[in-house]
Design an enzyme around this catalytic site. Structure first.
Site, mmCIF file in Angstrom:
data_model
loop_
_atom_site.group_PDB
_atom_site.id
_atom_site.type_symbol
_atom_site.label_atom_id
_atom_site.label_comp_id
_atom_site.label_asym_id
_atom_site.label_seq_id
_atom_site.Cartn_x
_atom_site.Cartn_y
_atom_site.Cartn_z
ATOM 1 C CG ASP A 218 -2.276 0.680 0.918
ATOM 2 O OD1 ASP A 218 -2.227 1.841 0.473
ATOM 3 O OD2 ASP A 218 -3.338 0.081 1.149
ATOM 4 C CG HIS A 241 -0.944 1.500 -3.372
ATOM 5 N ND1 HIS A 241 -2.185 1.236 -2.835
ATOM 6 C CD2 HIS A 241 -0.572 0.371 -4.038
ATOM 7 C CE1 HIS A 241 -2.548 -0.010 -3.166
ATOM 8 N NE2 HIS A 241 -1.578 -0.541 -3.885
#
Length: 317
Positions: A218, A241
C-alpha cells in the site's frame, strides 16, 4: 456541495507492578533477559518486557535504555509501553528480533506494539520487527488486523536504524505526535499484501522522514487529516502505492493537511508516485504541498490528484 480545496501543489519530476525491583542509582541499561525474557521465538516474553519497562520508565538518570539483545528472537503478544516516564529521554534499543504471534494465536485488538505518552522516545539498535502478516492476509482481509508499531502522543521522538517486515496491516502509525524524526528504516512487505502502509501519519506535526527504503502493498507514506509540517526526503518507495495525502473527507468530514514537502525521492516499480485523494462531500483543504526532484522508474501513475476517491461518479462536478 462542499469540497476539499487543494492549493499550491508544486511538482518537479525527473525521469530516470505489578512488578518492582530495586534500581541501582546509576543504572541506565535494562536488559530484558535480566527480567526473564527467553528469546527463543516461541515463548511469550511480553511480561518480561513490561517488567523491564516499569524500571526503565521509572529511572531518572541519563537516558534509561530497554535493551533487546542481538542474536535472539523475542515473541511478544500485544504490548503497551506507557508513559509518561521520569526521564526526558527513553531509549528502546532493539538489537535482536521481535516477532508477533500468528493469527491463530493472536489475543488482542488492532495494535501490536504501542508506545503511549513517552516524550523523548528513541527507538533504534539495528534490529527487526516481524509482524508475521502472511498468516492474516489471505483469510482476514476485512477484519481488524494489527498495526505493528503505534506511536501515540510521543513528542520529540526518534525512530532510526530499524527494519520492519510483513506487518499484518500498516507497519508504523504516528498519531498525535509533534517533532518526530524518522530515518534509516527499511520496511518490507509483498506488493500484494493488503493495507500494509509503511508509515501512516495522523493529527501530527513537525515530522521528518528521510534516508529510508519502503516497499509494501500500500502507501509507502500516508499523510492523513489534522497533519502539518511534514518533510520527506531521500526515500526510496517501491513496490507500493506511492506517497499519498489522504484520503481526506470520508463521510462528509472536515479535514486539513498543509505544509507537506517531498523532495529527492525515488519511486521504483510502484503503482503510483505522488497523489492526493479526497472524498466527494467532504470539506477542508490540502494546501502548501510540494513534490520536488522526484525520480520515477517504472511507476504506473506518476501523479494523481483524485477528488472523487472511491466514487463511481468521477465525471460529475
Amino acid at each position: 456541495m462542499q469540497g476539499l480545496i487543494i492549493l499550491s501543489c508544486i511538482f518537479f519530476i525527473t525521469s530516470p507492578s505489578v512488578y518492582a525491583r530495586t534500581i541501582p542509582q546509576a543504572q541506565t541499561i535494562f536488559n530484558v533477559i535480566d527480567y526473564g525474557a527467553v528469546g527463543d521465538g516461541q515463548t511469550d516474553d511480553s511480561q518480561a518486557f513490561l517488567k523491564a519497562w516499569e524500571n526503565v520508565c521509572g529511572a531518572s538518570q541519563g537516558t534509561p535504555t530497554l535493551n533487546i539483545p542481538q542474536g535472539k528472537t523475542f515473541m511478544l503478544g500485544p504490548v503497551e509501553f506507557q508513559g509518561p516516564c521520569k526521564s526526558n529521554s527513553i531509549q528502546f534499543q532493539l538489537q535482536g528480533t521481535l516477532v508477533a504471534p500468528t493469527r491463530d494465536a493472536w489475543k488482542g485488538d488492532d495494535k501490536w506494539i504501542q508506545f503511549l505518552y513517552v516524550d523523548g522516545l528513541i527507538i533504534n539498535g539495528g534490529g527487526l520487527i516481524d509482524g508475521q502478516g502472511a498468516s492474516w492476509w489471505e483469510s482476514c482481509i476485512n477484519c481488524d488486523r494489527p498495526t505493528a508499531l503505534s506511536i501515540h502522543s510521543c513528542n520529540g521522538s526518534q525512530i532510526t536504524e530499524i527494519s520492519h517486515l510483513n506487518s499484518a496491516r500498516n507497519h508504523i502509525s504516528i498519531n498525535a505526535c509533534s517533532g518526530v524524526h524518522v530515518s534509516k528504516l527499511e520496511i518490507t512487505a509483498p506488493d500484494d499484501s493488503p493495507n500494509t502502509d509503511g508509515i501512516d501519519i495522523s493529527h501530527s506535526n513537525s515530522i521528518t522522514i528521510e534516508n529510508s527504503t519502503m516497499g509494501t502493498g500500500d502507501d509507502c507514506v500516508a499523510i492523513n487529516g489534522g497533519t502539518y509540517d511534514i518533510n520527506i526526503t531521500n526515500v526510496v518507495c517501491g513496490p507500493g502505492h506511492g506517497i499519498s495525502i489522504g484520503s481526506l473527507g470520508a463521510n462528509g468530514a472536515y479535514e486539513t493537511v498543509e505544509d507537506v514537502h517531498v523532495k529527492g525521492c525515488l519511486f521504483k516499480g510502484s503503482q503510483n508516485g505522488v497523489r492526493i485523494k479526497t472524498w466527494p462531500g467532504g470539506s477542508g483543504y490540502a494546501r502548501n504541498i510540494s513534490f520536488e526532484q522526484i525520480t520515477l522508474v517504472g511507476a504506473r501513475h506518476p501523479i494523481i490528484i483524485d477528488q472523487y476517491y472511491f466514487s463511481s461518479d468521477k465525471n460529475s462536478k
